[in-house]
Design a protein around this motif. Structure first.
Motif: not given
Length: 258
Positions: A154-155, A191-194, A211-213, A220-222
């Motif tokens: 996610i950029v 959408l929740k990850a974004i 971001f790597d998710v 969700f984990y970063i």
């Protein structure tokens, strides 16, 4: 006028003067006069921001927090602890190696504290693997293994997410990076990850990062965020326009103290 120390990142932007990083002191007056200084190398950042009191892009917090996995993981553990895989960061001592082996079950993941594109990630299957990792690392960065076949990139640029996609690699046990054979899919990024990435970026004043998710059972984990992310998955060819628009917004970039 903007001064850029990275022509690739600012290609296509107007009113930009490119200066080679190693030539900064020969062009110090131009740097002092610039409205913004864009994409300095890390060794330049403190001089430009704290010494010359210049506004920089990416932001100072983006540089400092994104410099190593240690910095980014610790700040995420303090602010978004539920979204960080269980991680221990320890000096390489006998006691700390014993603590890690007592804490983690096999397999687990060990990493270099500075690396990208899937390099410097070690799949630790048994104690011998861990011993080999310890032989070459002063800082031990050890993380729980999440059984995933894909993750998300996610950029975030400026003050918004500009791209998101899945990275899928069915040929690899633990890496999904495009540089390691990962395939890009753009469908149905949650959408929740974004929204999580947007919240993290706002809280930490990050304005340029990939971001790597990972998603495990709906959570969700970063893994990390990369300040100088690759552009392979960006569908919009006008990446630089997001930067230009952001810089034109009054007060958007963190200002140095007077």
């Amino acid at each position: 006028m903007y001064v850029s120390f990275n022509p690739y990142r600012t290609l296509g932007m107007n009113n930009v003067r490119y200066i080679k990083p190693e030539s900064m002191f020969q062009h110090i007056d131009e740097v002092k006069q610039a409205e913004y200084v864009l994409f300095p190398e890390y060794w330049q950042v403190n001089t430009i921001f704290y010494g010359l009191k210049k506004k920089i892009f990416p932001s100072i917090s983006t540089y400092h927090l994104g410099h190593t996995k240690v910095e980014m993981t610790r700040v995420l553990q303090a602010t978004f602890s539920e979204n960080v895989p269980f991680t221990l960061i320890r000096a390489n001592t006998t006691l700390n190696r014993e603590e890690i082996l007592d804490t983690f079950s096999f397999p687990f993941i060990a990493k270099d504290i500075r690396n990208s594109m899937g390099r410097g990630v070690y799949f630790i299957r048994h104690e011998n693997d861990f011993s080999k990792y310890c032989e070459t690392h002063e800082v031990l960065y050890v993380q729980e293994y999440l059984p995933i076949e894909k993750d998300m990139r996610i950029v975030y640029v400026g003050d918004q997410v500009i791209e998101s996609y899945w990275r899928v690699n069915e040929q690899h046990e633990y890496l999904t990076n495009v540089s390691q054979g990962g395939i890009i899919l753009y469908d149905h990024v949650p959408l929740k990850a974004i929204q999580l990435v947007e919240e993290i970026a706002r809280v930490l004043n990050i304005n340029h990062a990939g971001f790597d998710v990972a998603e495990v059972d709906g959570h969700f984990y970063i893994f990390e965020f990369n300040v100088f992310f690759g552009n392979t998955g960006l569908r919009n060819p006008h990446y630089h326009q997001y930067i230009s628009d952001y810089l034109m917004k009054e007060g958007s970039v963190l200002r140095p103290a007077n």
